[in-house]
Design an enzyme around this catalytic site. Structure first.
Site, PDB file in Angstrom:
ATOM      1  CG  PHE A  99       6.367  -4.987  -5.440  1.00  0.00           C
ATOM      2  CD1 PHE A  99       6.590  -6.029  -4.555  1.00  0.00           C
ATOM      3  CD2 PHE A  99       5.353  -4.082  -5.162  1.00  0.00           C
ATOM      4  CE1 PHE A  99       5.800  -6.175  -3.424  1.00  0.00           C
ATOM      5  CE2 PHE A  99       4.561  -4.224  -4.029  1.00  0.00           C
ATOM      6  CZ  PHE A  99       4.783  -5.278  -3.159  1.00  0.00           C
ATOM      7  CB  SER A 100      10.844  -1.260  -9.425  1.00  0.00           C
ATOM      8  OG  SER A 100      11.648  -0.634  -8.448  1.00  0.00           O
ATOM      9  CE  LYS A 155      13.074   0.956  -4.471  1.00  0.00           C
ATOM     10  NZ  LYS A 155      11.825   0.214  -4.769  1.00  0.00           N
ATOM     11  CD  GLU A 189      13.126  -0.025   1.562  1.00  0.00           C
ATOM     12  OE1 GLU A 189      12.613   1.062   1.233  1.00  0.00           O
ATOM     13  OE2 GLU A 189      12.636  -1.116   1.267  1.00  0.00           O
ATOM     14  CD  GLN A 245      12.601   4.678   0.803  1.00  0.00           C
ATOM     15  OE1 GLN A 245      13.589   4.411   0.129  1.00  0.00           O
ATOM     16  NE2 GLN A 245      11.832   3.737   1.326  1.00  0.00           N
ATOM     17  CB  CYS A 254      -3.446  -2.656 -16.748  1.00  0.00           C
ATOM     18  SG  CYS A 254      -2.054  -1.512 -16.743  1.00  0.00           S
ATOM     19  CB  CYS A 264       0.674   1.832 -15.101  1.00  0.00           C
ATOM     20  SG  CYS A 264      -1.098   1.864 -15.377  1.00  0.00           S
TER      21      CYS A 264
HETATM   22  P1  ADP Z   1      12.182  -3.296  -4.515  1.00  0.00           P
HETATM   23  O1  ADP Z   1      13.457  -3.245  -3.697  1.00  0.00           O
HETATM   24  O2  ADP Z   1      12.195  -2.330  -5.663  1.00  0.00           O
HETATM   25  O3  ADP Z   1      10.927  -3.191  -3.685  1.00  0.00           O
HETATM   26  P2  ADP Z   1      12.817  -6.078  -4.758  1.00  0.00           P
HETATM   27  O4  ADP Z   1      14.195  -6.141  -5.340  1.00  0.00           O
HETATM   28  O5  ADP Z   1      12.703  -6.272  -3.262  1.00  0.00           O
HETATM   29  O6  ADP Z   1      12.118  -4.724  -5.207  1.00  0.00           O
HETATM   30  O7  ADP Z   1      11.860  -7.189  -5.403  1.00  0.00           O
HETATM   31  C1  ADP Z   1      11.711  -7.322  -6.800  1.00  0.00           C
HETATM   32  C2  ADP Z   1      10.974  -8.636  -7.047  1.00  0.00           C
HETATM   33  O8  ADP Z   1       9.635  -8.510  -6.605  1.00  0.00           O
HETATM   34  C3  ADP Z   1      10.836  -9.049  -8.493  1.00  0.00           C
HETATM   35  O9  ADP Z   1      11.974  -9.701  -8.991  1.00  0.00           O
HETATM   36  C4  ADP Z   1       9.656 -10.009  -8.428  1.00  0.00           C
HETATM   37  O10 ADP Z   1      10.093 -11.306  -8.053  1.00  0.00           O
HETATM   38  C5  ADP Z   1       8.838  -9.502  -7.263  1.00  0.00           C
HETATM   39  N1  ADP Z   1       7.579  -8.825  -7.634  1.00  0.00           N
HETATM   40  C6  ADP Z   1       6.446  -8.902  -6.901  1.00  0.00           C
HETATM   41  N2  ADP Z   1       5.473  -8.141  -7.438  1.00  0.00           N
HETATM   42  C7  ADP Z   1       5.977  -7.559  -8.548  1.00  0.00           C
HETATM   43  C8  ADP Z   1       5.471  -6.629  -9.523  1.00  0.00           C
HETATM   44  N3  ADP Z   1       4.213  -6.156  -9.464  1.00  0.00           N
HETATM   45  N4  ADP Z   1       6.302  -6.224 -10.509  1.00  0.00           N
HETATM   46  C9  ADP Z   1       7.559  -6.690 -10.580  1.00  0.00           C
HETATM   47  N5  ADP Z   1       8.106  -7.556  -9.684  1.00  0.00           N
HETATM   48  C10 ADP Z   1       7.330  -7.994  -8.683  1.00  0.00           C
HETATM   49 ZN    ZN Z   2      -1.999  -0.210 -14.853  1.00  0.00          ZN
END
Ligand code: ADP
Ligand code: ZN
Length: 204
Positions: free
Chosen positions: A19-20, A22, A90, A92, A149, A178
């Protein structure tokens, strides 16, 4: 990225927890390469069948056509020898050899962008990621938002009880946490040292 090399290849790593963003960042960079009229190919491991086999899709449903490949051999077979930019999502989930293969691609003048989880659900370095972080030119480490949080989150916490490292995630099985909220679920002392070193020793 500040400086873009000319006439040489290189490797970019986009890492962080689930969810970051990537995949979004990978899609953004590859879309821009398309605008620059560069030839682009995108791959992802076949194991990641969360959404579609023929597209790389982010949690926010942004997508780009991509090829799902079983393993590195399948990726090599599907690779266009003249392609200029290669993206792997993905990453990894691939074996260690993916690193030297990406190095060969970069050595031969290609831009390689790999996106992947740098830590597994226990906070251990994930598969080929430590090597990628060593050999690449550019690293972007993203964070999600801790769902507990609201702090920046650098770990993916697994809600499901399953000891496998590879458990392809749905939003319900994992959450971004976190350091503090992660530790509340997995006190550091509960992870045996042998398990902490599991990945790195397997790679020797
Ligand atoms: P990753 O590839 O790192 O898993 P994605 O690019 O698929 O991430 O998805 C990122 C999107 O996920 C964010 O733009 C947001 O819309 C959504 N999202 C859902 N939960 C969270 C969270 N806890 N923190 C940040 N973004 C989140
Ligand atoms: Zn936290």
């Amino acid at each position: 990225m500040i400086l873009q090399p000319r006439d040489v290849g290189w490797i970019e790593v986009i890492c962080g927890p689930m969810f970051s963003g990537k995949t979004e960042e990978l899609i953004r960079r590859l879309t821009r390469a398309n605008y620059a009229r560069q030839t682009v190919q995108i791959f992802k491991p076949g194991i990641d069948d969360r959404y579609e086999a023929e597209a790389v899709v982010s949690h926010s449903q942004r997508s780009l056509p991509g090829v799902a490949v079983e393993d590195l051999q399948a990726l090599k077979a599907a690779l266009d020898p003249n392609v200029e930019v290669i993206g792997i999502d993905e990453v990894q989930f691939f074996d260690q050899e993916v690193v030297s293969f990406c190095e060969e691609l970069a050595d031969s003048g290609r831009r390689v962008i790999v996106a992947g989880l740098d830590q597994d659900y226990r906070g251990r370095p994930f598969g080929p990621m430590p090597r990628f972080l060593s050999v690449s030119e550019y690293i972007t480490k993203l964070m999600a938002i801790c769902v507990r949080c609201g702090n920046p989150a650098h770990r993916s916490y697994r809600l499901a009880e399953d000891p496998q490292q590879v458990l392809v995630g749905t939003d319900e099985q994992y959450e971004a946490r976190c350091r503090r909220c992660f530790a509340e679920g997995y006190p550091a002392s509960s992870i045996p040292e042998s398990e902490l070193n599991q990945n790195s020793s397997a790679e020797q």
